[in-house]
Design an enzyme around this catalytic site. Structure first.
Site, mmCIF file in Angstrom:
data_model
loop_
_atom_site.group_PDB
_atom_site.id
_atom_site.type_symbol
_atom_site.label_atom_id
_atom_site.label_comp_id
_atom_site.label_asym_id
_atom_site.label_seq_id
_atom_site.Cartn_x
_atom_site.Cartn_y
_atom_site.Cartn_z
ATOM 1 N N ARG A 1 -14.569 -14.101 -16.968
ATOM 2 C CA ARG A 1 -15.403 -13.796 -15.934
ATOM 3 C C ARG A 1 -15.819 -12.288 -15.691
ATOM 4 N NH1 ARG A 1 -12.616 -14.268 -10.241
ATOM 5 N NH2 ARG A 1 -13.194 -12.236 -10.056
ATOM 6 N N HIS B 1 -15.939 -12.958 -8.432
ATOM 7 C CA HIS B 1 -15.775 -14.540 -8.291
ATOM 8 C C HIS B 1 -17.290 -15.029 -7.474
ATOM 9 C CE1 HIS B 1 -14.619 -18.602 -6.863
ATOM 10 N NE2 HIS B 1 -15.117 -18.196 -5.644
ATOM 11 N N TYR C 1 -8.216 -6.594 -7.336
ATOM 12 C CA TYR C 1 -7.127 -7.339 -7.890
ATOM 13 C C TYR C 1 -7.040 -7.286 -9.474
ATOM 14 C CZ TYR C 1 -10.510 -10.925 -7.644
ATOM 15 O OH TYR C 1 -11.656 -11.596 -7.747
HETATM 16 C C1 TPP Z 1 -9.443 -27.376 -1.864
HETATM 17 C C2 TPP Z 1 -10.111 -25.959 -2.092
HETATM 18 N N1 TPP Z 1 -9.079 -24.891 -2.184
HETATM 19 C C3 TPP Z 1 -9.766 -23.744 -2.141
HETATM 20 C C4 TPP Z 1 -11.098 -23.307 -2.228
HETATM 21 C C5 TPP Z 1 -11.464 -21.938 -2.278
HETATM 22 N N2 TPP Z 1 -11.672 -21.466 -3.341
HETATM 23 C C6 TPP Z 1 -12.948 -21.541 -3.636
HETATM 24 S S1 TPP Z 1 -13.443 -20.986 -5.344
HETATM 25 C C7 TPP Z 1 -11.712 -20.859 -5.628
HETATM 26 C C8 TPP Z 1 -11.248 -20.673 -7.042
HETATM 27 C C9 TPP Z 1 -11.524 -21.742 -7.984
HETATM 28 O O1 TPP Z 1 -11.054 -21.258 -9.101
HETATM 29 P P1 TPP Z 1 -11.567 -22.010 -10.624
HETATM 30 O O2 TPP Z 1 -11.175 -23.216 -10.471
HETATM 31 O O3 TPP Z 1 -10.682 -21.318 -11.669
HETATM 32 O O4 TPP Z 1 -13.256 -21.949 -10.713
HETATM 33 P P2 TPP Z 1 -14.115 -20.551 -10.860
HETATM 34 O O5 TPP Z 1 -14.468 -20.228 -9.584
HETATM 35 O O6 TPP Z 1 -13.072 -19.256 -11.338
HETATM 36 O O7 TPP Z 1 -15.275 -20.712 -11.832
HETATM 37 C C10 TPP Z 1 -11.191 -21.190 -4.452
HETATM 38 C C11 TPP Z 1 -9.601 -21.351 -4.410
HETATM 39 C C12 TPP Z 1 -11.804 -24.494 -2.124
HETATM 40 N N3 TPP Z 1 -13.066 -24.046 -2.172
HETATM 41 N N4 TPP Z 1 -11.341 -25.716 -2.097
#
Ligand code: TPP
Length: 349
Positions: A259, A263, A272
């Site tokens: 990444r 985010h 972090y």
């Molecule tokens: C069920 C749920 N829990 C928490 C969140 C908050 N949230 C939004 S993005 C994210 C991280 C996602 O990480 P990843 O699956 O690795 O995908 P990336 O964004 O890194 O592409 C979280 C925890 C959410 N949207 N849905």
């Protein structure tokens, strides 16, 4: 240049790459490069516009372009894409117009969803690209449902479920891979492991050796691929899609990548991420790796690079100009397509 990390060179010759790239390898590489530049340009502009308050939210896919462009080029119109937050480039490569996407980012009257969805959650039905559900992992179950529908109708098409490393800890990941495997449904599970789920690093997400290894628990093949190598992405995706089209079992591909931005526009990774993360990510920049290799192999020169960059700048500028000249959706549109009988979006009015 002093202080600039060396880019990790791509490990194959031109002949080896051409061998896996299909009938028109040079054209595929140039097309891929063009799209990657366009996506990179869009990300940079949109992050800047978000900071200026002109766009509400933005989730960049910088560092993930190789997977996205390869998926866009290797999939067929009849396939369906069920994305996570960072796959809009797949929709664009499949033919969703850039200006339409930018209208969505501006949530204006030309946004297909009329401003009722968060930016970066486009809907592009005409290219079989489903609007993302922000609830992490749910698109995995949706893709399995689409796969079931395709199987029932005997369609030779594939549902591509995109998700991040964090989503491999979700209930939907378990239910989705299990159900797809038991039903031998035409679903390709595409995990983009960018090594972070907001602030949670992948080593704290799971004790599994790789994310691809998780597929074995469901009786499926899981393969880890260098997600910053366009040719590797192309080979993995086109191979898996072909096997699925011929009736093969579902598969999971884990694309290991970096990444390269926060985010989202709501995040500050300096709080972090370790100090050396940015340098490691830059060394694995898929665009820089491809450009370095294409130059070495005589497939890219300054003239082509300048042409592609100006074309991307102009396309993005024109789309922004069009969006800024478009009014917001009318207030009444808030409840359009929501109720059977039109209702006032603001009760009592
Ligand atoms: C069920 C749920 N829990 C928490 C969140 C908050 N949230 C939004 S993005 C994210 C991280 C996602 O990480 P990843 O699956 O690795 O995908 P990336 O964004 O890194 O592409 C979280 C925890 C959410 N949207 N849905």
């Amino acid at each position: 240049m002093a202080g600039t990390p060396a880019v990790a060179p791509l490990p194959y010759t031109r002949a080896q790459a051409f061998n896996v790239l299909g009938p028109k390898p040079e054209e595929t590489l140039r097309t891929a490069y063009r799209w990657m530049i366009r996506a990179r340009t869009l990300d940079a502009r949109m992050l800047a516009l978000q900071r200026q308050g002109r766009v509400g939210f933005y989730g960049a896919a910088t560092g993930q372009e190789a997977v996205n462009v390869a998926a866009g080029l290797a999939s067929r119109p009849e396939d369906w894409v069920l994305p996570g937050l960072r796959e809009q480039l797949v929709a664009l490569v499949r033919g969703h117009p850039l200006d339409r996407y930018v209208h969505h980012l501006f949530a204006d009257a030309q946004d297909p969803a009329l401003g009722r969805n968060m930016p970066c959650h486009p809907t592009a039905r005409e290219v079989h690209y489903v609007s993302m559900s922000s609830v992490i992992g749910t698109q995995i179950s949706h893709a399995v449902g689409v796969g079931r529908g395709m199987r029932n109708r005997r369609e030779a098409a594939v549902a591509l479920a995109f998700f991040g490393d964090g989503a491999t800890s979700s209930n939907d990941f378990h239910a989705g891979l299990n159900l797809a495997a038991v039903g031998r449904l035409p679903v390709l599970f595409v995990c983009t492991n960018n090594q972070w789920a907001i602030s949670v690093p992948v080593e704290r997400q799971t004790a599994a050796r790789t994310l691809a290894a998780k597929a074995a628990a469901y009786g499926l093949a899981g393969t880890r691929v260098d997600g910053t190598d366009l040719v590797a992405c192309w080979a993995a995706l086109s191979g898996a899609l072909e096997r699925l089209r011929r009736g093969g079992a579902p598969e999971m591909l884990e694309f290991l990548l970096y990444r390269m931005t926060a985010h989202s526009s709501s995040d500050d990774p300096t709080r972090y991420q370790p100090a050396d993360w940015a340098a490691r990510a830059l060394a694995h920049d898929p665009l820089a790796r491809l450009a370095q290799w294409m130059r070495r192999e005589g497939l890219l020169d300054d003239a082509f690079q300048t042409e592609v960059q100006s074309e991307a700048d102009e396309a993005v500028r024109a789309a922004i100009r069009a969006a800024e000249a478009t009014p917001a959706p009318p207030e009444a549109a808030l409840t359009e397509d929501v109720f059977a009988r039109p209702a006032s979006p603001i009760p009592g009015r």
